[in-house]
Scaffold this motif. Structure first.
Motif, mmCIF file in Angstrom:
data_model
loop_
_atom_site.group_PDB
_atom_site.id
_atom_site.type_symbol
_atom_site.label_atom_id
_atom_site.label_comp_id
_atom_site.label_asym_id
_atom_site.label_seq_id
_atom_site.Cartn_x
_atom_site.Cartn_y
_atom_site.Cartn_z
ATOM 1 N N ILE A 161 8.138 -3.842 -1.188
ATOM 2 C CA ILE A 161 7.019 -2.913 -1.384
ATOM 3 C C ILE A 161 7.550 -1.624 -2.001
ATOM 4 O O ILE A 161 8.496 -1.030 -1.490
ATOM 5 C CB ILE A 161 6.322 -2.604 -0.041
ATOM 6 N N PRO A 162 6.985 -1.198 -3.118
ATOM 7 C CA PRO A 162 7.485 0.004 -3.802
ATOM 8 C C PRO A 162 7.387 1.254 -2.918
ATOM 9 O O PRO A 162 6.477 1.370 -2.095
ATOM 10 C CB PRO A 162 6.559 0.132 -5.020
ATOM 11 N N GLU A 163 8.316 2.141 -3.103
ATOM 12 C CA GLU A 163 8.291 3.404 -2.358
ATOM 13 C C GLU A 163 7.023 4.169 -2.703
ATOM 14 O O GLU A 163 6.625 4.268 -3.864
ATOM 15 C CB GLU A 163 9.527 4.230 -2.709
ATOM 16 N N GLY A 164 6.375 4.685 -1.708
ATOM 17 C CA GLY A 164 5.141 5.430 -1.918
ATOM 18 C C GLY A 164 3.899 4.570 -1.844
ATOM 19 O O GLY A 164 2.785 5.082 -1.940
ATOM 20 N N HIS A 165 4.073 3.254 -1.676
ATOM 21 C CA HIS A 165 2.938 2.339 -1.546
ATOM 22 C C HIS A 165 2.994 1.657 -0.181
ATOM 23 O O HIS A 165 4.024 1.673 0.498
ATOM 24 C CB HIS A 165 2.951 1.299 -2.665
ATOM 25 N N GLN A 166 1.894 1.054 0.207
ATOM 26 C CA GLN A 166 1.831 0.479 1.540
ATOM 27 C C GLN A 166 1.610 -1.023 1.566
ATOM 28 O O GLN A 166 1.584 -1.634 2.643
ATOM 29 C CB GLN A 166 0.714 1.143 2.349
ATOM 30 N N ASP A 220 4.742 -3.881 -8.848
ATOM 31 C CA ASP A 220 4.604 -4.231 -10.262
ATOM 32 C C ASP A 220 4.784 -5.728 -10.496
ATOM 33 O O ASP A 220 4.045 -6.327 -11.288
ATOM 34 C CB ASP A 220 5.629 -3.444 -11.095
ATOM 35 N N THR A 221 5.755 -6.320 -9.831
ATOM 36 C CA THR A 221 6.006 -7.751 -10.009
ATOM 37 C C THR A 221 4.819 -8.578 -9.550
ATOM 38 O O THR A 221 4.440 -9.558 -10.199
ATOM 39 C CB THR A 221 7.266 -8.191 -9.229
#
Length: 209
Positions: free
Chosen positions: A103-108, A114-115
């Motif tokens: 999980i990208p940093e800043g997202h939950q 993106d992938t």
């Protein structure tokens, strides 16, 4: 006149031989004398009153846990999960270490990666992957083809998160990811198979999974 003291001394010096039964009782009495009474035994001060499972939880607690996720999303941390029909499918992306790590940093939620957006729920990419897997370009409007596309998207998700697992090894896909895939490749009747272990498949269905 009789002398009781002399008689008692004589009795102690020449005691009557004990019978086998008397010897047995005396031996048992000596053995019991070495151990404390059960109520004074410190080994088990509190006897258990509820049967427990191997992990220490009570049977009653286990029965509640086995169904507590069905019919709700209280277990969801990413706020994108949906109610699932079984306990095993009711899992959030934040609960699976391998998924949470992607999980990208800043997202939950994993569905924000993106992938995931560019590969797992990208219609054209999944369609091409489906052709490569099945070597058969089924019309996109075909309902059965949407089913294949969903399964292909799930396989792509597993490959992205876990790599090659090998035949018969399966992983549950988080509810949020399943919901996103179903949104892009919906079933016209809203009928979905859900998670199955490898030995749950009918031979005639293996081509679809």
């Amino acid at each position: 006149m009789d002398n009781p003291a002399v008689e008692e001394s004589s009795t102690l010096e020449n005691p009557m031989p004990l019978t086998q039964e008397e010897k047995r009782r005396l031996l048992i009495k000596k053995i019991w004398a070495r151990y404390p009474a059960p109520e004074n035994d410190p080994a088990f001060p509190n006897n258990p009153t509820i049967s427990s499972t191997s992990d220490g939880s009570s049977t009653e607690d286990t029965e509640v846990t086995e169904t507590e996720r069905i019919g709700n999303t209280n277990w969801c941390s990413c706020e994108r999960c949906i109610k699932m029909p079984t306990q095993v499918e009711s899992i959030c992306c934040r609960e699976v270490d391998a998924v949470d790590a992607c999980i990208p940093e800043g997202h939950q939620c994993i569905t924000q990666a993106d992938t995931f957006l560019s590969q797992i729920v990208h219609h054209e990419h999944v369609r091409i992957a489906n052709i490569a897997i099945h070597l058969d370009n089924i019309p996109i409007v075909d309902a059965n083809n949407n089913r294949r596309l969903r399964k292909t998207a799930y396989r792509m998700f597993i490959a992205w998160i876990y790599g090659i697992l090998g035949k018969g090894n399966r992983r549950v896909i988080p509810s949020c990811a399943v919901n996103a895939v179903r949104h892009v490749f919906p079933d016209p009747n809203g009928s979905y198979v859900g998670f199955l272990y490898s030995n749950d498949y009918d031979a005639s269905e293996m081509a679809f999974y």
